[in-house]
Motif scaffolding. Structure first.
Motif, PDB file in Angstrom:
ATOM      1  N   PRO A  77       0.828  -1.228   0.000  1.00 43.26           N
ATOM      2  CA  PRO A  77       0.000   0.000   0.000  1.00 43.26           C
ATOM      3  C   PRO A  77       0.862   1.278   0.000  1.00 43.26           C
ATOM      4  N   TRP A  78       2.018   1.213   0.684  1.00 44.96           N
ATOM      5  CA  TRP A  78       2.903   2.393   0.718  1.00 44.96           C
ATOM      6  C   TRP A  78       3.581   2.598  -0.630  1.00 44.96           C
ATOM      7  N   GLN A  79       3.931   1.478  -1.292  1.00 42.58           N
ATOM      8  CA  GLN A  79       4.495   1.614  -2.655  1.00 42.58           C
ATOM      9  C   GLN A  79       3.485   2.305  -3.564  1.00 42.58           C
ATOM     10  N   MET A  80       2.219   1.865  -3.443  1.00 47.82           N
ATOM     11  CA  MET A  80       1.183   2.406  -4.329  1.00 47.82           C
ATOM     12  C   MET A  80       1.006   3.911  -4.118  1.00 47.82           C
ATOM     13  N   ILE A  81       0.924   4.322  -2.853  1.00 45.62           N
ATOM     14  CA  ILE A  81       0.647   5.746  -2.598  1.00 45.62           C
ATOM     15  C   ILE A  81       1.903   6.592  -2.870  1.00 45.62           C
ATOM     16  N   CYS A  82       3.090   6.016  -2.653  1.00 43.71           N
ATOM     17  CA  CYS A  82       4.321   6.766  -2.968  1.00 43.71           C
ATOM     18  C   CYS A  82       4.392   6.999  -4.474  1.00 43.71           C
ATOM     19  N   LYS A  83       4.006   5.991  -5.254  1.00 46.60           N
ATOM     20  CA  LYS A  83       4.027   6.136  -6.714  1.00 46.60           C
ATOM     21  C   LYS A  83       3.061   7.247  -7.150  1.00 46.60           C
ATOM     22  N   GLN A  84       1.892   7.238  -6.517  1.00 48.19           N
ATOM     23  CA  GLN A  84       0.879   8.248  -6.884  1.00 48.19           C
ATOM     24  C   GLN A  84       1.300   9.664  -6.526  1.00 48.19           C
ATOM     25  N   THR A  85       2.004   9.807  -5.393  1.00 49.59           N
ATOM     26  CA  THR A  85       2.276  11.154  -4.872  1.00 49.59           C
ATOM     27  C   THR A  85       3.688  11.645  -5.189  1.00 49.59           C
ATOM     28  N   GLY A  86       4.564  10.741  -5.646  1.00 49.39           N
ATOM     29  CA  GLY A  86       5.956  11.137  -5.896  1.00 49.39           C
ATOM     30  C   GLY A  86       6.804  11.076  -4.633  1.00 49.39           C
ATOM     31  N   ALA A  87       6.270  10.467  -3.587  1.00 52.14           N
ATOM     32  CA  ALA A  87       7.065  10.296  -2.360  1.00 52.14           C
ATOM     33  C   ALA A  87       8.005   9.091  -2.530  1.00 52.14           C
ATOM     34  N   THR A  88       8.975   8.981  -1.620  1.00 53.09           N
ATOM     35  CA  THR A  88       9.967   7.890  -1.702  1.00 53.09           C
ATOM     36  C   THR A  88       9.749   6.930  -0.533  1.00 53.09           C
ATOM     37  N   LEU A  89       9.777   5.627  -0.848  1.00 54.23           N
ATOM     38  CA  LEU A  89       9.645   4.608   0.197  1.00 54.23           C
ATOM     39  C   LEU A  89      11.031   4.095   0.561  1.00 54.23           C
ATOM     40  N   LYS A  90      11.349   4.135   1.865  1.00 53.74           N
ATOM     41  CA  LYS A  90      12.650   3.646   2.321  1.00 53.74           C
ATOM     42  C   LYS A  90      12.419   2.506   3.323  1.00 53.74           C
ATOM     43  N   ALA A  91      13.348   1.551   3.352  1.00 56.93           N
ATOM     44  CA  ALA A  91      13.207   0.416   4.276  1.00 56.93           C
ATOM     45  C   ALA A  91      14.424   0.341   5.193  1.00 56.93           C
ATOM     46  N   ALA A  92      14.175   0.383   6.500  1.00 59.93           N
ATOM     47  CA  ALA A  92      15.251   0.290   7.491  1.00 59.93           C
ATOM     48  C   ALA A  92      15.702  -1.165   7.616  1.00 59.93           C
ATOM     49  N   PRO A  93      16.987  -1.376   7.917  1.00 60.49           N
ATOM     50  CA  PRO A  93      17.500  -2.758   8.010  1.00 60.49           C
ATOM     51  C   PRO A  93      17.148  -3.430   9.340  1.00 60.49           C
ATOM     52  N   VAL A  94      17.321  -4.731   9.380  1.00 56.16           N
ATOM     53  CA  VAL A  94      17.334  -5.451  10.668  1.00 56.16           C
ATOM     54  C   VAL A  94      18.721  -6.079  10.796  1.00 56.16           C
ATOM     55  N   GLU A  95      19.125  -6.351  12.005  1.00 48.46           N
ATOM     56  CA  GLU A  95      20.447  -6.948  12.239  1.00 48.46           C
ATOM     57  C   GLU A  95      20.372  -8.467  12.013  1.00 48.46           C
ATOM     58  N   PRO A  96      21.527  -9.123  11.835  1.00 45.54           N
ATOM     59  CA  PRO A  96      21.522 -10.557  11.508  1.00 45.54           C
ATOM     60  C   PRO A  96      20.711 -11.414  12.493  1.00 45.54           C
ATOM     61  N   ASP A  97      20.708 -11.057  13.774  1.00 47.34           N
ATOM     62  CA  ASP A  97      19.912 -11.863  14.723  1.00 47.34           C
ATOM     63  C   ASP A  97      18.447 -11.434  14.736  1.00 47.34           C
ATOM     64  N   GLY A  98      18.118 -10.392  13.973  1.00 44.27           N
ATOM     65  CA  GLY A  98      16.724  -9.949  13.897  1.00 44.27           C
ATOM     66  C   GLY A  98      16.432  -8.714  14.723  1.00 44.27           C
ATOM     67  N   HIS A  99      17.416  -8.265  15.535  1.00 49.75           N
ATOM     68  CA  HIS A  99      17.084  -7.096  16.353  1.00 49.75           C
ATOM     69  C   HIS A  99      17.201  -5.801  15.551  1.00 49.75           C
ATOM     70  N   ILE A 100      16.541  -4.786  16.055  1.00 48.32           N
ATOM     71  CA  ILE A 100      16.458  -3.514  15.341  1.00 48.32           C
ATOM     72  C   ILE A 100      17.454  -2.544  15.981  1.00 48.32           C
ATOM     73  N   ASP A 101      18.293  -1.955  15.160  1.00 51.81           N
ATOM     74  CA  ASP A 101      19.259  -0.974  15.663  1.00 51.81           C
ATOM     75  C   ASP A 101      18.635   0.416  15.521  1.00 51.81           C
ATOM     76  N   MET A 102      18.232   0.982  16.661  1.00 52.62           N
ATOM     77  CA  MET A 102      17.531   2.279  16.623  1.00 52.62           C
ATOM     78  C   MET A 102      18.411   3.390  16.039  1.00 52.62           C
ATOM     79  N   ASP A 103      19.733   3.281  16.223  1.00 51.25           N
ATOM     80  CA  ASP A 103      20.611   4.321  15.656  1.00 51.25           C
ATOM     81  C   ASP A 103      20.525   4.318  14.132  1.00 51.25           C
ATOM     82  N   LYS A 104      20.491   3.096  13.575  1.00 49.50           N
ATOM     83  CA  LYS A 104      20.426   3.001  12.103  1.00 49.50           C
ATOM     84  C   LYS A 104      19.088   3.550  11.600  1.00 49.50           C
ATOM     85  N   ILE A 105      18.028   3.286  12.371  1.00 48.94           N
ATOM     86  CA  ILE A 105      16.718   3.812  11.950  1.00 48.94           C
ATOM     87  C   ILE A 105      16.727   5.334  12.056  1.00 48.94           C
ATOM     88  N   SER A 106      17.261   5.849  13.159  1.00 43.25           N
ATOM     89  CA  SER A 106      17.325   7.310  13.340  1.00 43.25           C
ATOM     90  C   SER A 106      18.049   7.963  12.172  1.00 43.25           C
TER      91      SER A 106
END
Ligand code: C6P
Length: 414
Positions: free
Chosen positions: A137-166
């Motif tokens: 749904p975000w791809q669809m609306i980004c295409k319509q509006t000209g916005a950009t969709l970005k995806a934050a990574p996860v670490e190899p064990d699956g945890h989320i690094d808040m610094d990388k997201i920030s």
């Protein structure tokens, strides 16, 4: 504290199984070991009875008919809204939109809210571990509006690094949309920190709570998010119904996503004006009996207690990790601390589809494939994973049975 301890002692989790008639059946001549609740949970008799009672005693369309049955159906339908509000500690039942499920809820948010605020150059941030329902749904609306969709990574064990997201959030970020819990890795996202991050950049925080609200207490006010969605069928309720919570000040400005009956104020051939939220987002005849079953499902888990459910399932996940990681040739995918709900894995000797076929012969239902998370599987360089997932009716014994069945997989494919 004392009373909670007493409560904890009186729950015999094996007895919970008796509430679920399907768990009495056999599969391939073996007792059913159901480890696929992340895909859809089984239903307790109480929910089945509520749906049956809705059809046999109180059924009519809601809102439109001014007669006794319609009033009864409407009262029960509206009671579900209030029950959900209480379940997630939403400030008002008017902020609860009843939808066909989480997928529809996320589409409403993307198209209605996203369509309203996004413009060329803006950014939407999701994570690489998201379910397709929180990607497409975000791809669809980004295409319509000209916005950009970005995806934050996860670490190899699956945890989320808040610094990388920030680091990925910029002044152009208008929306952060992430799962409460990953349906493949089981990682529990820090929604409070993500909400603070979003708000620091004047963005809103959308939470895909599909795998969250079923495993732990949810308090949307404490989490600080702006939208929260989940489906009833993973919470032991009927399929075909779910919810979308949004902060009132956001909902009131959002245009409808689907037009039709029940969502209007006044219609002429030239134009229409719309009802206030939540009805503005509920076009057409809703899933009425399903809504009544949804309320029964909430009553059911509330009576057990979401804290107790979280503790029970945490014990199961810990046990399952020990049991499965002790099997030579099994690799667990997603081992972040505090993970919830699912155990995904691969085996050296067999493809996940073969694993699930073999364990099915032992009566064990697990899921295999990409679990509607293809970008995550690409990122992990895995074509597929096998996934066992837990619900309140599971016991440690279920994982003993799964482990035994996995040993058979090794024998067959050795
Ligand atoms: N995941 C699974 O086996 P619906 O289909 O609308 O009820 O839920 C979609 C959805 C959205 N987000 C997450 C995190 C989910 O896990 C799901 C459904 C199932 O993992 C079926 S693909």
């Amino acid at each position: 504290m004392e009373s909670q301890h007493v409560m904890e002692q009186i729950i015999d989790w094996r007895n919970i199984r008796d509430d679920f008639p399907i768990l009495r059946r056999q599969v391939h001549g073996k007792p059913l070991t159901y480890l696929d609740s992340a895909a859809s949970a089984q239903k307790p008799q109480m929910v089945i009875d509520a749906v049956s009672d809705a059809y046999s005693q109180h059924y009519s369309n809601v809102h439109r008919g001014i007669h006794q049955l319609s009033e009864e159906a409407t009262d029960r339908f509206e009671a579900t809204r209030a029950k959900i509000a209480h379940f997630i500690n939403a400030p008002s039942a008017d902020e609860i939109v009843l939808t066909q499920g989480a997928t529809m809820s996320l589409n409403i948010i993307a198209h209605s809210y996203g369509g309203l605020v996004l413009k060329e150059g803006d950014e939407v941030l999701i994570s690489i571990a998201d379910h397709h329902a929180n990607i497409v749904p975000w791809q669809m609306i980004c295409k319509q509006t000209g916005a950009t969709l970005k995806a934050a990574p996860v670490e190899p064990d699956g945890h989320i690094d808040m610094d990388k997201i920030s680091d990925m959030v910029t002044d152009k970020t208008r929306i952060i949309a992430m799962p409460h819990v990953s349906n493949v890795l089981g990682t529990v996202y820090d929604i409070k920190a993500l909400s603070e991050l979003a708000h620091a950049h004047d963005a809103v925080m959308v939470v895909d709570g599909c795998q969250g609200a079923v495993h732990m207490p949810v308090d949307v006010q404490a989490l600080g998010c702006d939208f929260y969605v989940f489906s009833a069928h993973k919470l032991y309720g009927p399929s075909g119904i779910g919810m979308m919570w949004g902060r009132k000040e956001l909902l009131v400005d959002m245009p409808p996503f689907i037009g039709g009956g029940s969502m209007i104020d006044r219609v002429t051939i030239e134009q229409s004006t719309y009802a206030d939220p939540p009805e503005r987002f509920e076009a057409g005849t809703p899933p009425i009996a399903e809504a009544i079953g949804f309320a029964a499902a909430i009553d059911y888990v509330d009576a057990i207690g979401m804290d107790q459910i979280r503790n029970h399932e945490h014990d199961l996940i810990t046990y399952a990790h020990q049991k499965l990681s002790a099997i030579d040739g099994v690799r667990l995918i997603g081992t972040a601390p505090g993970k919830s709900g699912v155990i995904s894995f691969v085996m050296d000797c067999a493809h996940p589809h073969d694993i699930s076929t073999i364990v099915d012969r032992a009566g064990v239902a697990i899921r295999a494939g990409h679990h509607c998370a293809q970008p995550l599987h690409d990122y992990l360089d895995l074509p597929a994973t096998a996934r066992a997932s837990v619900g309140i009716y599971n016991t440690r014994q279920d994982f003993d049975i799964l482990a035994e069945a996995l040993e058979k997989v090794k024998v067959i494919f050795a």
